[in-house]
Design a protein around this motif. Structure first.
Motif, PDB file in Angstrom:
ATOM      1  N   LEU A  34       2.023   1.916  -3.483  1.00  0.00           N
ATOM      2  CA  LEU A  34       0.937   2.437  -4.322  1.00  0.00           C
ATOM      3  C   LEU A  34       0.629   3.893  -3.987  1.00  0.00           C
ATOM      4  O   LEU A  34       0.418   4.720  -4.886  1.00  0.00           O
ATOM      5  CB  LEU A  34      -0.319   1.576  -4.146  1.00  0.00           C
ATOM      6  CG  LEU A  34      -0.303   0.190  -4.797  1.00  0.00           C
ATOM      7  CD1 LEU A  34      -1.607  -0.536  -4.528  1.00  0.00           C
ATOM      8  CD2 LEU A  34      -0.076   0.312  -6.309  1.00  0.00           C
ATOM      9  N   TYR A  35       0.594   4.220  -2.688  1.00  0.00           N
ATOM     10  CA  TYR A  35       0.332   5.606  -2.299  1.00  0.00           C
ATOM     11  C   TYR A  35       1.451   6.524  -2.796  1.00  0.00           C
ATOM     12  O   TYR A  35       1.197   7.669  -3.198  1.00  0.00           O
ATOM     13  CB  TYR A  35       0.202   5.715  -0.783  1.00  0.00           C
ATOM     14  CG  TYR A  35      -1.139   5.257  -0.242  1.00  0.00           C
ATOM     15  CD1 TYR A  35      -2.323   5.754  -0.759  1.00  0.00           C
ATOM     16  CD2 TYR A  35      -1.223   4.330   0.797  1.00  0.00           C
ATOM     17  CE1 TYR A  35      -3.548   5.337  -0.270  1.00  0.00           C
ATOM     18  CE2 TYR A  35      -2.441   3.911   1.290  1.00  0.00           C
ATOM     19  CZ  TYR A  35      -3.609   4.410   0.759  1.00  0.00           C
ATOM     20  OH  TYR A  35      -4.818   4.002   1.242  1.00  0.00           O
ATOM     21  N   LEU A  87       0.761   7.157  -6.427  1.00  0.00           N
ATOM     22  CA  LEU A  87      -0.332   8.127  -6.609  1.00  0.00           C
ATOM     23  C   LEU A  87       0.142   9.538  -6.295  1.00  0.00           C
ATOM     24  O   LEU A  87      -0.244  10.499  -6.973  1.00  0.00           O
ATOM     25  CB  LEU A  87      -1.518   7.754  -5.719  1.00  0.00           C
ATOM     26  CG  LEU A  87      -2.224   6.435  -6.032  1.00  0.00           C
ATOM     27  CD1 LEU A  87      -3.378   6.212  -5.064  1.00  0.00           C
ATOM     28  CD2 LEU A  87      -2.737   6.418  -7.467  1.00  0.00           C
ATOM     29  N   THR A 142      -9.625   5.831  -6.283  1.00  0.00           N
ATOM     30  CA  THR A 142      -9.186   4.575  -5.665  1.00  0.00           C
ATOM     31  C   THR A 142     -10.381   3.825  -5.093  1.00  0.00           C
ATOM     32  O   THR A 142     -11.371   4.440  -4.682  1.00  0.00           O
ATOM     33  CB  THR A 142      -8.169   4.815  -4.525  1.00  0.00           C
ATOM     34  OG1 THR A 142      -8.853   5.320  -3.372  1.00  0.00           O
ATOM     35  CG2 THR A 142      -7.092   5.811  -4.941  1.00  0.00           C
ATOM     36  N   MET A 196      -6.794   3.195  -8.801  1.00  0.00           N
ATOM     37  CA  MET A 196      -6.048   2.306  -7.908  1.00  0.00           C
ATOM     38  C   MET A 196      -7.034   1.350  -7.245  1.00  0.00           C
ATOM     39  O   MET A 196      -7.993   1.789  -6.607  1.00  0.00           O
ATOM     40  CB  MET A 196      -5.285   3.093  -6.845  1.00  0.00           C
ATOM     41  CG  MET A 196      -4.277   2.243  -6.070  1.00  0.00           C
ATOM     42  SD  MET A 196      -4.956   1.465  -4.607  1.00  0.00           S
ATOM     43  CE  MET A 196      -4.607   2.722  -3.377  1.00  0.00           C
ATOM     44  N   GLU A 252     -10.705   0.943  -2.145  1.00  0.00           N
ATOM     45  CA  GLU A 252      -9.860   0.296  -1.131  1.00  0.00           C
ATOM     46  C   GLU A 252     -10.713  -0.378  -0.062  1.00  0.00           C
ATOM     47  O   GLU A 252     -11.881  -0.055   0.122  1.00  0.00           O
ATOM     48  CB  GLU A 252      -8.940   1.339  -0.470  1.00  0.00           C
ATOM     49  CG  GLU A 252      -8.107   2.131  -1.457  1.00  0.00           C
ATOM     50  CD  GLU A 252      -7.375   3.277  -0.800  1.00  0.00           C
ATOM     51  OE1 GLU A 252      -6.531   3.015   0.085  1.00  0.00           O
ATOM     52  OE2 GLU A 252      -7.631   4.442  -1.165  1.00  0.00           O
ATOM     53  N   VAL A 265      -6.904  13.150  -4.459  1.00  0.00           N
ATOM     54  CA  VAL A 265      -7.304  11.809  -4.881  1.00  0.00           C
ATOM     55  C   VAL A 265      -8.669  11.495  -4.269  1.00  0.00           C
ATOM     56  O   VAL A 265      -8.879  11.680  -3.072  1.00  0.00           O
ATOM     57  CB  VAL A 265      -6.274  10.747  -4.440  1.00  0.00           C
ATOM     58  CG1 VAL A 265      -6.739   9.348  -4.822  1.00  0.00           C
ATOM     59  CG2 VAL A 265      -4.911  11.035  -5.061  1.00  0.00           C
ATOM     60  N   SER A 304      -2.679  -1.781  -8.844  1.00  0.00           N
ATOM     61  CA  SER A 304      -3.341  -2.692  -7.913  1.00  0.00           C
ATOM     62  C   SER A 304      -2.320  -3.609  -7.260  1.00  0.00           C
ATOM     63  O   SER A 304      -1.141  -3.616  -7.621  1.00  0.00           O
ATOM     64  CB  SER A 304      -4.405  -3.534  -8.635  1.00  0.00           C
ATOM     65  OG  SER A 304      -5.169  -4.283  -7.696  1.00  0.00           O
ATOM     66  N   GLN A 338     -11.121   8.903  -2.965  1.00  0.00           N
ATOM     67  CA  GLN A 338     -10.963   7.542  -2.452  1.00  0.00           C
ATOM     68  C   GLN A 338     -12.305   6.977  -2.006  1.00  0.00           C
ATOM     69  O   GLN A 338     -13.067   7.634  -1.291  1.00  0.00           O
ATOM     70  CB  GLN A 338      -9.966   7.544  -1.279  1.00  0.00           C
ATOM     71  CG  GLN A 338      -8.558   7.988  -1.701  1.00  0.00           C
ATOM     72  CD  GLN A 338      -7.633   8.219  -0.530  1.00  0.00           C
ATOM     73  OE1 GLN A 338      -7.547   9.336  -0.014  1.00  0.00           O
ATOM     74  NE2 GLN A 338      -6.931   7.174  -0.105  1.00  0.00           N
ATOM     75  N   SER A 365       0.829  -1.213   0.000  1.00  0.00           N
ATOM     76  CA  SER A 365       0.000   0.000   0.000  1.00  0.00           C
ATOM     77  C   SER A 365       0.860   1.258   0.000  1.00  0.00           C
ATOM     78  O   SER A 365       0.533   2.244  -0.682  1.00  0.00           O
ATOM     79  CB  SER A 365      -0.925   0.011   1.224  1.00  0.00           C
ATOM     80  OG  SER A 365      -1.850  -1.060   1.156  1.00  0.00           O
ATOM     81  N   GLY A 408      -7.468  -1.563  -4.494  1.00  0.00           N
ATOM     82  CA  GLY A 408      -6.760  -2.040  -3.309  1.00  0.00           C
ATOM     83  C   GLY A 408      -6.195  -3.437  -3.457  1.00  0.00           C
ATOM     84  O   GLY A 408      -5.069  -3.712  -3.058  1.00  0.00           O
TER      85      GLY A 408
END
Length: 569
Positions: free
Chosen positions: A326-327, A330, A342, A383, A344, A354, A408, A356, A323, A385
């Motif tokens: 990925l963050y 982003l 995203t 994105m 998640e 972003v 992902s 989410q 994670s 999760g």
């Protein structure tokens, strides 16, 4: 020592920078409404400071030592004998939070959580007749609770009804005990707290840098109240003790705002709890440059991210830092000019710019349904999760084919297996090769403590195969900076403090795509299709060890050597 200390305590806390004026005024207002409560206890209950911080300040202010239970393992037996001789009941010891132990020079050592308690001072002078013949020591609540339970051990706790448990869960000592656990976890930078029932008590363990450590024991009498307290704030059913439950709550501990996910599962001695801690009040900065990528890996990843479409997968076991990677990806996007969405489960960190979404299976808002919805939300980057099922995988592929960049995670052991995993889920092989731009496999290794790690001569301690691998990777012996763990107070005697990522990046090259176009490609064939620039997790870990970031032993434990036995062309 009989002077009150609220204002002096507050001033010291402010001077140390662990408390601000507004927080102190809030605590003093609560103390004014409840004159019997000490300021320190109120601050801990509010989660503004940790008990460790309070003990440090009080020890300095009152010139009293802090009793360390680890230094006197037979303390419980001595206390038990003294309390029986002086007929000190559990209720009395608990009410004034004190214990008696034989001290130096024939003096009685009074171990107390609050040496300024006027009731305790009167008890010492009049009832126990110890005026002028005693010394004082402070004690942490966890040690006090453990000693109290061992001195007055009664075996299994008696059953209590739900109304009793709800009342106990709101009692100040239980609130303080739970908050103290959360504060210690925050101080240790722990990711999880494990609360485990035992036959004659219960324990708390903290996962720090991926390792469970610091076992703390508490009396069984507190267990049901502690579990009920955590259930209460998590919105769980206190009365349900036979079925697993999951919940979450937010808490402020040691001055840090934290989201906490709670898992409760019944065991033979009672319910076992795991609390996953996700700090949110400290703004976490995600940066690709700080994740641990080597320069060549970072350049490759940025090249993948520059493409307008395609799938980028991050693989690894739970807790391997997927994670965070990925963050960081982003955060590196142009969030002002791109529409980034995203999906998640759950949203672990919030990122400005972003949008989410959090999955909610109770109302049917699953990964597939959420993805179908957000594809109509005009995204540039999506994105996901985790790709868990064939429907999610196929939607991700379709999103990539229609011009979206998709990020992902996938649970596989290495990068090459990710391609085969998508095929196993039901995605056509040619679509996997056409849409996946690259796969990242990663693990986390512990960083050597900067205070105590010491260098050593690798020529006699590093195995020949490691030396050969480093030479093949282009790292000459003159650049080696191997270090080994020692252990000190700064790292809790572990030799390590913090963690660092090691990576394996596999691009979807023409050779890999060609292989995926053939029927039933194998893992061995995928590895054989890689060129010499490909670096395994093990090899990337060796680079970190050679630079002194982590130890060679840590790399061998986390990444192993089997995966490095590959054929390159």
């Amino acid at each position: 020592m009989s002077e009150p200390y609220p204002h002096r305590l507050g001033e010291r806390l402010i001077a140390r920078g662990v408390l601000d004026t507004a927080a102190l005024e809030r605590a003093l207002a609560l103390q004014a409404a409840s004159p019997g409560d000490r300021l320190g206890a109120i601050l801990i209950r509010l989660g503004l400071i940790s008990e460790f911080t309070l003990l440090s300040i009080l020890s300095e202010q009152l010139s009293l030592p802090v009793f360390q239970l680890s230094d006197q393992p037979d303390a419980a037996a001595q206390i038990k004998a003294i309390h029986e001789q002086r007929r000190i009941s559990r209720a009395l010891a608990e009410r004034h939070a004190f214990l008696l132990l034989n001290g130096d020079s024939g003096q009685m050592l009074i171990i107390s959580r609050d040496p300024l308690d006027s009731g305790l001072l009167e008890l010492i002078d009049t009832h126990l007749m110890l005026k002028g013949r005693h010394a004082w020591a402070l004690i942490a609540q966890r040690d006090f609770e453990r000693l109290l339970g061992e001195v007055y051990r009664t075996g299994q706790a008696t059953s209590q009804n739900d109304s009793d448990l709800r009342r106990l869960a709101e009692d100040a000592p239980v609130v303080e005990l739970v908050n103290a656990m959360l504060a210690r976890a925050t101080d240790k930078a722990a990711s999880d707290i494990h609360i485990e029932p035992l036959e004659f008590g219960f324990s708390a363990r903290y996962r720090v840098d991926g390792q469970l450590q610091a076992v703390e024991h508490y009396p069984r009498e507190r267990f049901d109240a502690v579990v009920s307290r955590i259930k209460l704030v998590s919105g769980l059913d206190i009365a349900e003790r036979r079925m697993p439950q999951d919940g979450r709550f937010s808490s402020r501990a040691a001055g840090v705002e934290t989201d906490i996910r709670v898992s409760v599962i019944p065991s033979i001695f009672g319910e076992s709890l795991v609390l996953r801690l996700l700090p949110v009040s400290q703004e976490k900065r995600f940066s690709l440059e700080q994740t641990g990528f080597e320069p060549d890996h970072l350049a490759m990843f940025k090249e993948w991210m520059s493409l307008p479409d395609g799938i980028i997968l991050v693989t690894g076991p739970t807790g391997s830092g997927k994670s965070t990677t990925l963050y960081a990806a982003l955060s590196a996007c142009d969030r002002e000019r791109e529409r980034i969405l995203t999906v998640e489960d759950p949203v672990e960190y919030k990122i400005d710019g972003v949008t989410q979404f959090q999955v909610n299976t109770d109302i049917g808002f699953t990964f597939p349904s959420a993805l179908r919805s957000i594809l109509r939300h005009d995204p540039d980057t999506i994105m996901i999760g985790e790709i868990r099922d064939v429907e999610t995988a196929r939607i991700a592929v379709q999103a990539s084919l229609t011009g979206h960049r998709v990020l992902s995670t996938l649970h596989t052991n290495d990068s090459a297996t990710a391609f085969l995993r998508l095929v196993d889920l039901g995605v056509e092989q040619f679509l996997v090769g056409a849409t996946v731009r690259g796969v990242i496999a990663q693990r986390l290794v512990r960083r050597l403590c900067s205070h105590c790690a010491k260098p050593y001569d690798p020529t006699s301690l590093v195995p020949p195969n490691v030396i050969n691998t480093l030479e093949r990777l282009g790292v000459p012996a003159g650049e080696w900076r191997f270090r080994q763990p020692v252990g000190c107070t700064a790292c809790g005697d572990t030799g390590y403090k913090g963690r660092h990522a090691i990576y394996e990046l596999l691009p979807a090259s023409d050779r890999v795509r060609s292989l995926l176009g053939q029927p039933q490609p194998s893992h061995h064939e995928l590895l054989a299709a890689l060129d010499k620039s490909f670096r395994t997790l093990y090899e990337d870990g060796l680079l970190k060890a050679a630079r002194g970031i982590t130890s060679l032993e840590e790399v061998l434990i986390v990444a192993g050597t089997a995966i490095s036995q590959r054929t390159v062309q």
